[in-house]
Design a protein around this motif. Structure first.
Motif, PDB file in Angstrom:
ATOM      1  N   TRP A   1      -0.833   1.078 -13.019  1.00 20.29           N
ATOM      2  CA  TRP A   1      -0.819   0.143 -11.719  1.00 20.29           C
ATOM      3  C   TRP A   1      -0.465  -1.459 -12.290  1.00 20.29           C
ATOM      4  O   TRP A   1       0.527  -1.540 -11.374  1.00 20.29           O
ATOM      5  CB  TRP A   1      -1.968   0.493 -11.425  1.00 20.29           C
ATOM      6  CG  TRP A   1      -2.308   1.926 -10.730  1.00 20.29           C
ATOM      7  CD1 TRP A   1      -3.312   2.826 -10.731  1.00 20.29           C
ATOM      8  CD2 TRP A   1      -1.973   2.183  -9.424  1.00 20.29           C
ATOM      9  NE1 TRP A   1      -3.325   3.445 -10.088  1.00 20.29           N
ATOM     10  CE2 TRP A   1      -2.171   3.543  -9.476  1.00 20.29           C
ATOM     11  CE3 TRP A   1      -0.529   2.135  -8.942  1.00 20.29           C
ATOM     12  CZ2 TRP A   1      -1.895   4.402  -7.983  1.00 20.29           C
ATOM     13  CZ3 TRP A   1       0.013   3.010  -7.706  1.00 20.29           C
ATOM     14  CH2 TRP A   1      -1.152   3.855  -7.999  1.00 20.29           C
ATOM     15  N   GLN A   2      -0.327  -1.728 -13.225  1.00 22.90           N
ATOM     16  CA  GLN A   2      -0.038  -3.173 -13.677  1.00 22.90           C
ATOM     17  C   GLN A   2       1.181  -2.708 -13.779  1.00 22.90           C
ATOM     18  O   GLN A   2       2.096  -3.758 -13.058  1.00 22.90           O
ATOM     19  CB  GLN A   2      -0.653  -3.497 -14.801  1.00 22.90           C
ATOM     20  CG  GLN A   2      -1.923  -3.552 -14.889  1.00 22.90           C
ATOM     21  CD  GLN A   2      -2.345  -4.553 -13.385  1.00 22.90           C
ATOM     22  OE1 GLN A   2      -2.000  -5.621 -13.152  1.00 22.90           O
ATOM     23  NE2 GLN A   2      -3.625  -4.539 -12.466  1.00 22.90           N
ATOM     24  N   ASP A   3       1.564  -2.083 -14.875  1.00 21.23           N
ATOM     25  CA  ASP A   3       3.032  -1.749 -15.025  1.00 21.23           C
ATOM     26  C   ASP A   3       3.878  -1.623 -13.914  1.00 21.23           C
ATOM     27  O   ASP A   3       5.221  -2.363 -13.710  1.00 21.23           O
ATOM     28  CB  ASP A   3       3.720  -0.686 -16.052  1.00 21.23           C
ATOM     29  CG  ASP A   3       2.981  -0.333 -17.390  1.00 21.23           C
ATOM     30  OD1 ASP A   3       2.733  -2.525 -17.884  1.00 21.23           O
ATOM     31  OD2 ASP A   3       2.633   0.488 -17.902  1.00 21.23           O
ATOM     32  N   VAL A   4       3.408  -0.636 -13.115  1.00 21.89           N
ATOM     33  CA  VAL A   4       3.881  -0.246 -11.351  1.00 21.89           C
ATOM     34  C   VAL A   4       4.439  -1.964 -10.818  1.00 21.89           C
ATOM     35  O   VAL A   4       5.535  -2.280 -10.025  1.00 21.89           O
ATOM     36  CB  VAL A   4       3.086   0.587 -10.631  1.00 21.89           C
ATOM     37  CG1 VAL A   4       4.130   0.276  -9.087  1.00 21.89           C
ATOM     38  CG2 VAL A   4       3.901   1.926 -11.145  1.00 21.89           C
TER      39      VAL A   4
ATOM     40  N   VAL B   1       0.589  -1.247  -0.037  1.00 18.23           N
ATOM     41  CA  VAL B   1       0.424   0.076   0.086  1.00 18.23           C
ATOM     42  C   VAL B   1       1.058   1.278  -0.206  1.00 18.23           C
ATOM     43  O   VAL B   1       0.161   2.085  -0.545  1.00 18.23           O
ATOM     44  CB  VAL B   1      -0.940   0.222   1.051  1.00 18.23           C
ATOM     45  CG1 VAL B   1      -1.648   1.435   1.231  1.00 18.23           C
ATOM     46  CG2 VAL B   1      -2.301  -1.269   1.327  1.00 18.23           C
ATOM     47  N   SER B   2       2.090   1.247   1.166  1.00 11.28           N
ATOM     48  CA  SER B   2       2.867   2.260   0.731  1.00 11.28           C
ATOM     49  C   SER B   2       3.535   2.787  -0.609  1.00 11.28           C
ATOM     50  O   SER B   2       3.632   3.899  -1.206  1.00 11.28           O
ATOM     51  CB  SER B   2       3.666   2.794   1.764  1.00 11.28           C
ATOM     52  OG  SER B   2       3.536   2.330   3.265  1.00 11.28           O
ATOM     53  N   MET B   3       4.262   1.639  -1.513  1.00  8.41           N
ATOM     54  CA  MET B   3       4.508   1.711  -2.488  1.00  8.41           C
ATOM     55  C   MET B   3       3.123   2.041  -3.726  1.00  8.41           C
ATOM     56  O   MET B   3       4.140   3.485  -4.074  1.00  8.41           O
ATOM     57  CB  MET B   3       5.410   0.670  -3.376  1.00  8.41           C
ATOM     58  CG  MET B   3       5.640   0.351  -4.556  1.00  8.41           C
ATOM     59  SD  MET B   3       5.067  -1.249  -5.674  1.00  8.41           S
ATOM     60  CE  MET B   3       4.160  -1.150  -5.948  1.00  8.41           C
ATOM     61  N   VAL B   4       1.998   1.358  -3.160  1.00  4.28           N
ATOM     62  CA  VAL B   4       0.801   2.269  -4.394  1.00  4.28           C
ATOM     63  C   VAL B   4       1.028   3.734  -4.131  1.00  4.28           C
ATOM     64  O   VAL B   4       0.626   4.627  -4.936  1.00  4.28           O
ATOM     65  CB  VAL B   4      -0.276   1.723  -4.353  1.00  4.28           C
ATOM     66  CG1 VAL B   4      -1.151   2.010  -4.916  1.00  4.28           C
ATOM     67  CG2 VAL B   4      -0.052  -0.163  -4.458  1.00  4.28           C
ATOM     68  N   GLY B   5       1.119   3.648  -2.977  1.00  4.92           N
ATOM     69  CA  GLY B   5       0.640   5.982  -2.524  1.00  4.92           C
ATOM     70  C   GLY B   5       2.068   6.528  -2.744  1.00  4.92           C
ATOM     71  O   GLY B   5       1.602   7.517  -3.716  1.00  4.92           O
ATOM     72  N   ARG B   6       3.095   6.294  -2.509  1.00  2.05           N
ATOM     73  CA  ARG B   6       4.450   6.346  -2.895  1.00  2.05           C
ATOM     74  C   ARG B   6       4.012   6.973  -4.916  1.00  2.05           C
ATOM     75  O   ARG B   6       4.131   8.446  -5.794  1.00  2.05           O
ATOM     76  CB  ARG B   6       5.624   6.430  -3.222  1.00  2.05           C
ATOM     77  CG  ARG B   6       5.984   6.553  -0.834  1.00  2.05           C
ATOM     78  CD  ARG B   6       6.967   5.774  -1.057  1.00  2.05           C
ATOM     79  NE  ARG B   6       7.585   4.632  -1.602  1.00  2.05           N
ATOM     80  CZ  ARG B   6       7.377   3.544  -0.976  1.00  2.05           C
ATOM     81  NH1 ARG B   6       6.914   3.640   0.556  1.00  2.05           N
ATOM     82  NH2 ARG B   6       7.576   2.400  -1.524  1.00  2.05           N
ATOM     83  N   ALA B   7       3.923   5.950  -5.333  1.00  2.00           N
ATOM     84  CA  ALA B   7       3.706   5.981  -6.909  1.00  2.00           C
ATOM     85  C   ALA B   7       2.267   6.607  -7.823  1.00  2.00           C
ATOM     86  O   ALA B   7       2.743   7.646  -8.524  1.00  2.00           O
ATOM     87  CB  ALA B   7       2.862   4.656  -7.408  1.00  2.00           C
ATOM     88  N   GLY B   8       1.579   6.863  -6.535  1.00  2.00           N
ATOM     89  CA  GLY B   8       0.682   7.331  -7.009  1.00  2.00           C
ATOM     90  C   GLY B   8       0.129   9.324  -6.785  1.00  2.00           C
ATOM     91  O   GLY B   8      -0.063   9.964  -7.070  1.00  2.00           O
ATOM     92  N   GLU B   9       1.924   9.543  -6.142  1.00  2.00           N
ATOM     93  CA  GLU B   9       1.818  10.660  -5.998  1.00  2.00           C
ATOM     94  C   GLU B   9       2.311  11.557  -7.312  1.00  2.00           C
ATOM     95  O   GLU B   9       2.842  12.994  -7.403  1.00  2.00           O
ATOM     96  CB  GLU B   9       3.237  11.293  -4.820  1.00  2.00           C
ATOM     97  CG  GLU B   9       2.741  11.143  -3.670  1.00  2.00           C
ATOM     98  CD  GLU B   9       3.710  10.686  -2.800  1.00  2.00           C
ATOM     99  OE1 GLU B   9       5.615  10.977  -2.594  1.00  2.00           O
ATOM    100  OE2 GLU B   9       3.593  10.493  -1.659  1.00  2.00           O
ATOM    101  N   SER B  10       3.271  11.051  -8.059  1.00  2.00           N
ATOM    102  CA  SER B  10       3.190  12.145  -9.718  1.00  2.00           C
ATOM    103  C   SER B  10       2.111  12.778  -9.711  1.00  2.00           C
ATOM    104  O   SER B  10       0.827  11.602 -10.241  1.00  2.00           O
ATOM    105  CB  SER B  10       4.030  11.035 -10.377  1.00  2.00           C
ATOM    106  OG  SER B  10       3.601   9.972 -10.952  1.00  2.00           O
ATOM    107  N   PRO B  11       1.423  13.433 -10.646  1.00  2.00           N
ATOM    108  CA  PRO B  11       0.536  14.717 -11.104  1.00  2.00           C
ATOM    109  C   PRO B  11       0.458  13.864 -12.828  1.00  2.00           C
ATOM    110  O   PRO B  11       0.799  13.619 -13.447  1.00  2.00           O
ATOM    111  CB  PRO B  11       0.847  15.525 -11.612  1.00  2.00           C
ATOM    112  CG  PRO B  11       2.500  15.651 -11.175  1.00  2.00           C
ATOM    113  CD  PRO B  11       3.098  14.162 -10.870  1.00  2.00           C
ATOM    114  N   ALA B  12      -0.850  13.025 -12.352  1.00  2.00           N
ATOM    115  CA  ALA B  12      -1.851  12.596 -13.971  1.00  2.00           C
ATOM    116  C   ALA B  12      -2.068  13.535 -14.358  1.00  2.00           C
ATOM    117  O   ALA B  12      -3.093  14.556 -14.260  1.00  2.00           O
ATOM    118  CB  ALA B  12      -2.787  11.793 -13.845  1.00  2.00           C
TER     119      ALA B  12
END
Length: 173
Positions: free
Chosen positions: A105-108, A55-66
């Motif tokens: 997300w699948q790529d991450v 969950v922490s990894m996903v949260g960090r990955a989501g911090e970049s603006p889309a």
């Protein structure tokens, strides 16, 4: 006095540090577990990984603006008196952007390795430790699972749930 050896799980599921996070998620889901030890090529424990790490990894990955979709303030006829509301910009419903978000997300999950998100230290107790000593150790450390070592080798795992079963008098399940 009862010991950790009496309540530990001996069929410990492990994962290689080189496994992908996708493989980790699939394994935790299939085995219905929330965390597990990470091993190297020699089967030595090099850390632990849990759902929280994912969950922490996903949260960090989501911090970049889309770039799309985005939210913007809207008002009917650009009326300055209107209090306003937000709507999803780009497409009216934003639906056309969702598949590309899912693919990223699948790529991450496919590209990240367990080693990148694991905690590179593992809490452990000796198999001869009493259950109550192990419980105090877990409470003091605010940890949910500890590895059980015997002469430095992984022989089991005790979770907070295992301790709760003893307290509740339901050790058979």
């Amino acid at each position: 006095m009862r010991t950790v050896r009496d309540i530990m799980a001996t069929d410990v599921v492990t994962i290689a540090r080189t496994a992908t996070v996708r493989e980790l998620v699939d394994l935790m889901s299939t085995r219905e577990i929330s965390g597990l030890p990470v091993i190297d090529e020699t089967r030595k424990v090099v850390g632990v990984v849990s759902q929280t790490d994912v969950v922490s990894m996903v949260g960090r990955a989501g911090e970049s603006p889309a770039p799309d979709p985005y939210w913007e303030l809207s008002s009917p006829d650009d009326d300055e008196e209107w209090p306003g509301s937000y709507f999803l910009g780009g497409e009216l419903w934003g639906i056309t952007s969702l598949p590309s978000m899912t693919e990223s997300w699948q790529d991450v999950l496919e590209e990240a390795t367990v080693e990148e998100i694991m905690t590179p230290a593992a809490y452990s107790v000796d198999a001869a430790m009493t259950i109550w000593e192990a419980a105090r150790f877990m409470v003091d450390g605010r940890i949910h699972r500890v590895l059980v070592l015997d002469d430095g080798k992984l022989v089991g795992l005790v979770s907070s749930f295992d301790i709760l079963r003893v307290v509740a008098g339901d050790e058979g399940g």
